[in-house]
Write a protein that holds these residues in place. Sequence first.
Motif, PDB file in Angstrom:
ATOM      1  N   ILE A  68       1.026 -54.626  25.630  1.00  0.00           N
ATOM      2  CA  ILE A  68       1.635 -53.831  24.554  1.00  0.00           C
ATOM      3  C   ILE A  68       1.479 -52.349  24.896  1.00  0.00           C
ATOM      4  O   ILE A  68       2.422 -51.563  24.825  1.00  0.00           O
ATOM      5  N   ALA A  69       0.270 -51.995  25.290  1.00  0.00           N
ATOM      6  CA  ALA A  69      -0.011 -50.589  25.592  1.00  0.00           C
ATOM      7  C   ALA A  69       0.774 -50.106  26.815  1.00  0.00           C
ATOM      8  O   ALA A  69       1.058 -48.923  26.955  1.00  0.00           O
ATOM      9  N   GLN A  70       1.111 -51.044  27.701  1.00  0.00           N
ATOM     10  CA  GLN A  70       1.893 -50.654  28.883  1.00  0.00           C
ATOM     11  C   GLN A  70       3.388 -50.623  28.592  1.00  0.00           C
ATOM     12  O   GLN A  70       4.201 -50.355  29.480  1.00  0.00           O
ATOM     13  N   GLY A  71       3.757 -50.959  27.355  1.00  0.00           N
ATOM     14  CA  GLY A  71       5.154 -50.831  26.969  1.00  0.00           C
ATOM     15  C   GLY A  71       5.995 -52.086  27.102  1.00  0.00           C
ATOM     16  O   GLY A  71       7.208 -52.041  26.932  1.00  0.00           O
ATOM     17  N   PHE A  72       5.379 -53.215  27.405  1.00  0.00           N
ATOM     18  CA  PHE A  72       6.169 -54.449  27.489  1.00  0.00           C
ATOM     19  C   PHE A  72       6.607 -54.893  26.096  1.00  0.00           C
ATOM     20  O   PHE A  72       5.972 -54.567  25.090  1.00  0.00           O
ATOM     21  N   SER A  73       7.667 -55.692  26.071  1.00  0.00           N
ATOM     22  CA  SER A  73       8.210 -56.105  24.776  1.00  0.00           C
ATOM     23  C   SER A  73       7.464 -57.338  24.244  1.00  0.00           C
ATOM     24  O   SER A  73       6.755 -58.028  24.976  1.00  0.00           O
ATOM     25  N   ILE A  74       7.687 -57.591  22.969  1.00  0.00           N
ATOM     26  CA  ILE A  74       7.086 -58.762  22.317  1.00  0.00           C
ATOM     27  C   ILE A  74       7.429 -60.032  23.062  1.00  0.00           C
ATOM     28  O   ILE A  74       6.578 -60.901  23.284  1.00  0.00           O
ATOM     29  N   GLU A  75       8.703 -60.137  23.458  1.00  0.00           N
ATOM     30  CA  GLU A  75       9.150 -61.352  24.144  1.00  0.00           C
ATOM     31  C   GLU A  75       8.516 -61.460  25.520  1.00  0.00           C
ATOM     32  O   GLU A  75       8.140 -62.542  25.959  1.00  0.00           O
ATOM     33  N   GLU A  76       8.428 -60.350  26.223  1.00  0.00           N
ATOM     34  CA  GLU A  76       7.833 -60.396  27.555  1.00  0.00           C
ATOM     35  C   GLU A  76       6.374 -60.844  27.501  1.00  0.00           C
ATOM     36  O   GLU A  76       5.856 -61.411  28.451  1.00  0.00           O
ATOM     37  N   LEU A  77       5.730 -60.559  26.405  1.00  0.00           N
ATOM     38  CA  LEU A  77       4.318 -60.926  26.266  1.00  0.00           C
ATOM     39  C   LEU A  77       4.135 -62.203  25.445  1.00  0.00           C
ATOM     40  O   LEU A  77       3.010 -62.642  25.213  1.00  0.00           O
ATOM     41  N   GLY A  78       5.241 -62.768  24.994  1.00  0.00           N
ATOM     42  CA  GLY A  78       5.170 -64.006  24.218  1.00  0.00           C
ATOM     43  C   GLY A  78       4.394 -63.873  22.922  1.00  0.00           C
ATOM     44  O   GLY A  78       3.854 -64.849  22.410  1.00  0.00           O
ATOM     45  N   LEU A  79       4.369 -62.669  22.370  1.00  0.00           N
ATOM     46  CA  LEU A  79       3.596 -62.474  21.137  1.00  0.00           C
ATOM     47  C   LEU A  79       4.246 -63.158  19.940  1.00  0.00           C
ATOM     48  O   LEU A  79       3.601 -63.388  18.923  1.00  0.00           O
ATOM     49  N   ASP A  80       5.522 -63.493  20.110  1.00  0.00           N
ATOM     50  CA  ASP A  80       6.217 -64.191  19.024  1.00  0.00           C
ATOM     51  C   ASP A  80       5.803 -65.663  18.943  1.00  0.00           C
ATOM     52  O   ASP A  80       6.175 -66.369  18.019  1.00  0.00           O
ATOM     53  N   LEU A  81       5.015 -66.131  19.918  1.00  0.00           N
ATOM     54  CA  LEU A  81       4.619 -67.542  19.915  1.00  0.00           C
ATOM     55  C   LEU A  81       3.329 -67.796  19.141  1.00  0.00           C
ATOM     56  O   LEU A  81       2.906 -68.930  18.994  1.00  0.00           O
ATOM     57  N   HIS A  82       2.692 -66.758  18.675  1.00  0.00           N
ATOM     58  CA  HIS A  82       1.427 -66.946  17.977  1.00  0.00           C
ATOM     59  C   HIS A  82       1.633 -67.430  16.550  1.00  0.00           C
ATOM     60  O   HIS A  82       2.602 -67.071  15.906  1.00  0.00           O
ATOM     61  N   ARG A  83       0.692 -68.240  16.082  1.00  0.00           N
ATOM     62  CA  ARG A  83       0.758 -68.710  14.695  1.00  0.00           C
ATOM     63  C   ARG A  83       0.587 -67.539  13.728  1.00  0.00           C
ATOM     64  O   ARG A  83       1.308 -67.409  12.767  1.00  0.00           O
ATOM     65  N   VAL A  84      -0.446 -66.756  13.993  1.00  0.00           N
ATOM     66  CA  VAL A  84      -0.686 -65.604  13.133  1.00  0.00           C
ATOM     67  C   VAL A  84       0.093 -64.437  13.723  1.00  0.00           C
ATOM     68  O   VAL A  84      -0.164 -64.009  14.847  1.00  0.00           O
ATOM     69  N   LYS A  85       1.054 -63.957  13.001  1.00  0.00           N
ATOM     70  CA  LYS A  85       1.996 -62.983  13.540  1.00  0.00           C
ATOM     71  C   LYS A  85       1.328 -61.635  13.816  1.00  0.00           C
ATOM     72  O   LYS A  85       0.451 -61.189  13.085  1.00  0.00           O
ATOM     73  N   VAL A  86       1.809 -61.018  14.873  1.00  0.00           N
ATOM     74  CA  VAL A  86       1.178 -59.770  15.304  1.00  0.00           C
ATOM     75  C   VAL A  86       1.981 -58.543  14.860  1.00  0.00           C
ATOM     76  O   VAL A  86       1.688 -57.422  15.271  1.00  0.00           O
ATOM     77  N   ASP A  87       2.975 -58.766  14.019  1.00  0.00           N
ATOM     78  CA  ASP A  87       3.870 -57.672  13.632  1.00  0.00           C
ATOM     79  C   ASP A  87       3.139 -56.456  13.078  1.00  0.00           C
ATOM     80  O   ASP A  87       3.527 -55.318  13.318  1.00  0.00           O
ATOM     81  N   SER A  88       2.065 -56.737  12.324  1.00  0.00           N
ATOM     82  CA  SER A  88       1.337 -55.628  11.706  1.00  0.00           C
ATOM     83  C   SER A  88       0.840 -54.645  12.769  1.00  0.00           C
ATOM     84  O   SER A  88       0.846 -53.430  12.566  1.00  0.00           O
ATOM     85  N   ILE A  89       0.406 -55.194  13.902  1.00  0.00           N
ATOM     86  CA  ILE A  89      -0.098 -54.339  14.979  1.00  0.00           C
ATOM     87  C   ILE A  89       1.063 -53.604  15.630  1.00  0.00           C
ATOM     88  O   ILE A  89       1.013 -52.391  15.865  1.00  0.00           O
ATOM     89  N   LEU A  90       2.108 -54.377  15.921  1.00  0.00           N
ATOM     90  CA  LEU A  90       3.237 -53.802  16.645  1.00  0.00           C
ATOM     91  C   LEU A  90       3.884 -52.680  15.857  1.00  0.00           C
ATOM     92  O   LEU A  90       4.255 -51.648  16.412  1.00  0.00           O
ATOM     93  N   ALA A  91       3.961 -52.886  14.540  1.00  0.00           N
ATOM     94  CA  ALA A  91       4.600 -51.865  13.710  1.00  0.00           C
ATOM     95  C   ALA A  91       3.871 -50.528  13.835  1.00  0.00           C
ATOM     96  O   ALA A  91       4.465 -49.463  13.695  1.00  0.00           O
ATOM     97  N   ARG A  92       2.602 -50.599  14.086  1.00  0.00           N
ATOM     98  CA  ARG A  92       1.835 -49.351  14.131  1.00  0.00           C
ATOM     99  C   ARG A  92       1.889 -48.640  15.471  1.00  0.00           C
ATOM    100  O   ARG A  92       1.531 -47.473  15.559  1.00  0.00           O
ATOM    101  N   VAL A  93       2.262 -49.348  16.516  1.00  0.00           N
ATOM    102  CA  VAL A  93       2.284 -48.675  17.815  1.00  0.00           C
ATOM    103  C   VAL A  93       3.683 -48.447  18.358  1.00  0.00           C
ATOM    104  O   VAL A  93       3.888 -47.616  19.239  1.00  0.00           O
ATOM    105  N   CYS A  94       4.658 -49.219  17.886  1.00  0.00           N
ATOM    106  CA  CYS A  94       5.980 -49.118  18.493  1.00  0.00           C
ATOM    107  C   CYS A  94       6.764 -47.928  17.927  1.00  0.00           C
ATOM    108  O   CYS A  94       6.486 -47.453  16.868  1.00  0.00           O
TER     109      CYS A  94
END
Lengths: 292, 225
Positions: free
Chosen positions: A266-292
Amino acid sequence: MNERKIAPFWGCMIPAKYPQMEASIRRSLGRLEVPLVDIDRFTCCPDPIYFKARNKEQWLAVAARNLAVAEEEDVDVMTACSGCTSTLREASFLLAEDEELKERINRRLARIGMRYEGTTRVRHLVEVLRDDVGVDRIRESVTRPLNDIKVAIHYGCHLLKPSQIMHVDDADYPEILERLVEATGATPINHRERLLCCGKGCLSDEIPIQMTRDIFASISQAGADCMGLICPTCFSSFDLGQIMVARKFDEKYEIPVIYYCQLLGIAQGFSIEELGLDLHRVKVDSILARVC
Amino acid sequence: MGSKIAFTFREQLDGTIGGDHHNYCLQCGACVAGCPAARYSEDFNPRTILLKTLLGQEEELIGADSVIWLCTNCYTCYERCPQDVRPIEVIIALKNMAAERGVLPDEVNKFAEMISSRGHSAVLSESVNRRREKLGLDPIPRVPVEELTAILADPEEGEVPSGGGAGEVLEPLGSKAGSQEGPGKVRPEKRAGVEKKPSKKASGGKASAKKVGRKKPRTTKRSNR
Ligand code: SF4
Ligand code: SF4
């Protein structure tokens, strides 16, 4: 520094259950120009809990074969799962300690024309990051610092213990993951249960979920935005585990659980899809919203 | 506690990998404080388990109702023990003995069997590879399971030794060259700059090593003792 090439040892859980971890490792280490040589002759490490519990000699034989493959290929091994790290390191340790045992295992390997000598080094990727890459270069690779994100680190057990074998860091006062998390711009936070086991190896319907519950109570009390970890087994205890805790105890936590290389990615600028963060049960959107 | 020490059991434990260190235990209890299984279960205590090994209390330790399966495998006791008992490894030796007797929890046996028979502990399905593809990853390589079958087999009487000392290099015993390549799958050339020794490549495995692992079925017998 390290002249031998590094072969990733993916194990089973990461490539099959959590390939998002593999994707994040390949991408973030690629960004750091860590060359990885893939070898497709490895098998399950094998697992240090159940397989070892059934027959430790067979467990040693399979581990020794994996290590002998690395010797034949003349590579050092980089693990991404604490279980694989534990198995491969402990097997190396035991076979170095006991010559008779080593020969017994080598008699098994001789059946397939192989031999284990003990010349390959096994390291978890966080050691490669700390020792070969270094925190400074990691920090330089960051384009989107995770400022103000509070990360509760979960060390898990097998990276650190037993230190007689693992010698990664102080087992009681480790800081390797703190340094790596800080390099992303995030803030590691301490909490009461930081070094508690994830419980996955315990054969009980009650105990592991209690442990997960206590860990989440501890990190939410400490005000963590997410949990950062380095082991797929721990991940399954906490990502899915959080939902089980909610069901069983009616206590809802929504604390995203993030593998270290995803955090770095995330810190290196990769996308959610590239990191498969959309596959987690507990969504990571809260984090992403704060850094993107 | 029982009055007599069952030395036969202790000798069996000595003969199981990692079991011999039980002899070093002086019952100090340093292994207990950080033990999560002890924290969460009143029935579990690594010091008590070690005491039972010293007394040789076989049924309590490896019978169907043994508490050893509650150990979380966290290695804290190994870290703490001043005597190098490596309590977790003694517990694992006990589990191995239980398995020998056929007293093995079903989930443990199933999981281990999956690894023995497929070389992988996770289910490898098409959907796994589809998910990998979406992430830009190659499919999971085929696992050389026939090599595992060969090394997991119980040793034969008078098995050809591995060549012992002096770093002697052995020729493969079988002769089916290249048999570890999967159907239709050619292993990519080794990376540039690394010479591969040609003769060390596996062959079909030892002719006599036909069966994976175990002779007796090791299913759970969870009947009461
Ligand atoms: S196993 Fe080690 S720490 Fe535990 S009681 Fe025995 S000597 Fe003490
Ligand atoms: S490895 Fe098992 S016995 Fe040892 S401290 Fe952890 S849970 Fe307790």
